[in-house]
Enzyme design. Sequence first.
Site, PDB file in Angstrom:
ATOM      1  N   ASN A   1     -46.980 -11.899  12.254  1.00 26.32           N
ATOM      2  CA  ASN A   1     -47.631 -10.956  13.158  1.00 26.32           C
ATOM      3  C   ASN A   1     -48.685 -10.159  12.394  1.00 26.32           C
ATOM      4  OD1 ASN A   1     -48.251  -9.273  15.289  1.00 26.32           O
ATOM      5  ND2 ASN A   1     -46.448  -7.977  15.031  1.00 26.32           N
TER       6      ASN A   1
ATOM      7  N   LYS B   1     -46.534 -37.542  -6.427  1.00 26.10           N
ATOM      8  CA  LYS B   1     -47.981 -37.280  -6.398  1.00 26.10           C
ATOM      9  C   LYS B   1     -48.288 -36.428  -5.170  1.00 26.10           C
ATOM     10  CE  LYS B   1     -51.733 -38.711  -8.728  1.00 26.10           C
ATOM     11  NZ  LYS B   1     -51.823 -38.596 -10.190  1.00 26.10           N
TER      12      LYS B   1
ATOM     13  N   GLN C   1     -40.126 -11.607  18.248  1.00 25.83           N
ATOM     14  CA  GLN C   1     -38.901 -12.399  18.159  1.00 25.83           C
ATOM     15  C   GLN C   1     -38.611 -13.103  19.487  1.00 25.83           C
ATOM     16  OE1 GLN C   1     -39.285  -9.317  16.999  1.00 25.83           O
ATOM     17  NE2 GLN C   1     -38.095  -8.951  15.130  1.00 25.83           N
TER      18      GLN C   1
ATOM     19  N   HIS D   1     -51.245  -7.298  12.238  1.00 26.11           N
ATOM     20  CA  HIS D   1     -51.380  -6.038  12.974  1.00 26.11           C
ATOM     21  C   HIS D   1     -52.851  -5.657  13.177  1.00 26.11           C
ATOM     22  CE1 HIS D   1     -47.103  -5.538  12.496  1.00 26.11           C
ATOM     23  NE2 HIS D   1     -47.210  -5.628  11.181  1.00 26.11           N
TER      24      HIS D   1
ATOM     25  N   THR E   1     -47.165 -41.917 -11.129  1.00 22.46           N
ATOM     26  CA  THR E   1     -47.681 -41.255  -9.929  1.00 22.46           C
ATOM     27  C   THR E   1     -49.050 -41.814  -9.539  1.00 22.46           C
ATOM     28  OG1 THR E   1     -48.679 -39.447 -11.204  1.00 22.46           O
ATOM     29  CG2 THR E   1     -46.411 -39.151 -10.449  1.00 22.46           C
TER      30      THR E   1
END
Length: 329
Positions: free
Chosen positions: A285, A46, A259, A287, A91
């Site tokens: 990242n 679930k 990095q 821009h 569930t």
Amino acid sequence: MTHFIEQQQQLLLFSVIQDSEVTMQRPAVCHLPNEDLEILNAEYGKNMIKLLRIRRDGMKHCIKEVEACVHLRLDSVNEYLQGDNSAVIPTDTMKNTVIALAKCNGIETIEQFALDICNHFISSYCHVVYVKAYVQEVPWRRLEKNGVPHVHSFIFVPEGIRFCEVEQCQNGCPLISSGIKDLKLKKTAQSGFEGFCRDKYTTLPETNDRVLSAELFCKWCYGECQDIDFDCVWDIVHESVLEAFSGPPDCGEYSPSYQKTVNDIQMLILARVPQIEETEVILNNIHYFVTDLKKLGLTNEKEVLIPVDTPYGSCTCVLRRKKCLEEQA
């Protein structure tokens, strides 16, 4: 010509209807010999079980609003192979269990809550061989006025979503990981990208002065899970991420690439929290480009920039202590 087109359209429609009827008449299941097939993994569960737990201590209220996902793996796959549901825990029962555990045990930390969920299913059902519980917390923070905390009012603070994941097998120790996601960070100086590989398709100019805008995902795994202050560790990791990204408050710290920023974050986390064995960081990242204002008769000294949501750069690194690898070997 118009009539011809209409006739062709009618023939095409009739053909589609015929094909649909033929498809509907075909058998839905293709039978293959069982010895030619192998089920590699079969689990179910679930997702997105949402709840708010309020603890009332007189006038003061404490809250945890969470979203949980629970998945189970059983010791047989009869429900898949024969349609036999006799071993299947519905569930809906899983959802009700999560709500009941929140009521009975409370939610001190999301990690402990996930441990409670796993322990319940492992201890209650001998045919459950594996449980995975994922819990994330809505970032509510107690309101304050002049340094005085409010007794029952809270504000949504988007400083990253706290989450955790616990996995447990029968007769096995739980594996606990925690994390931060959707943490948005930005710095407008002390970031660059130079000296990169070039070929005939490279048009990107080098720069030592750019905006670094990132969305961060950070996940860490614990070794020994005894007596861990999960709240304290999360606060230390959160602070380490902010510190490694930004640097000292008066001058910052130069980032030659995102990095390298990822590595700085991971190194600081592992240095400050010895209970953490492994950390994964994903940095997206986003821009920002300087927009040309010459058509407006204006100059632009990197004062007005336009965000570009897509495409975006992404960096992923998993860093682990060597002693953990040696112990596994």
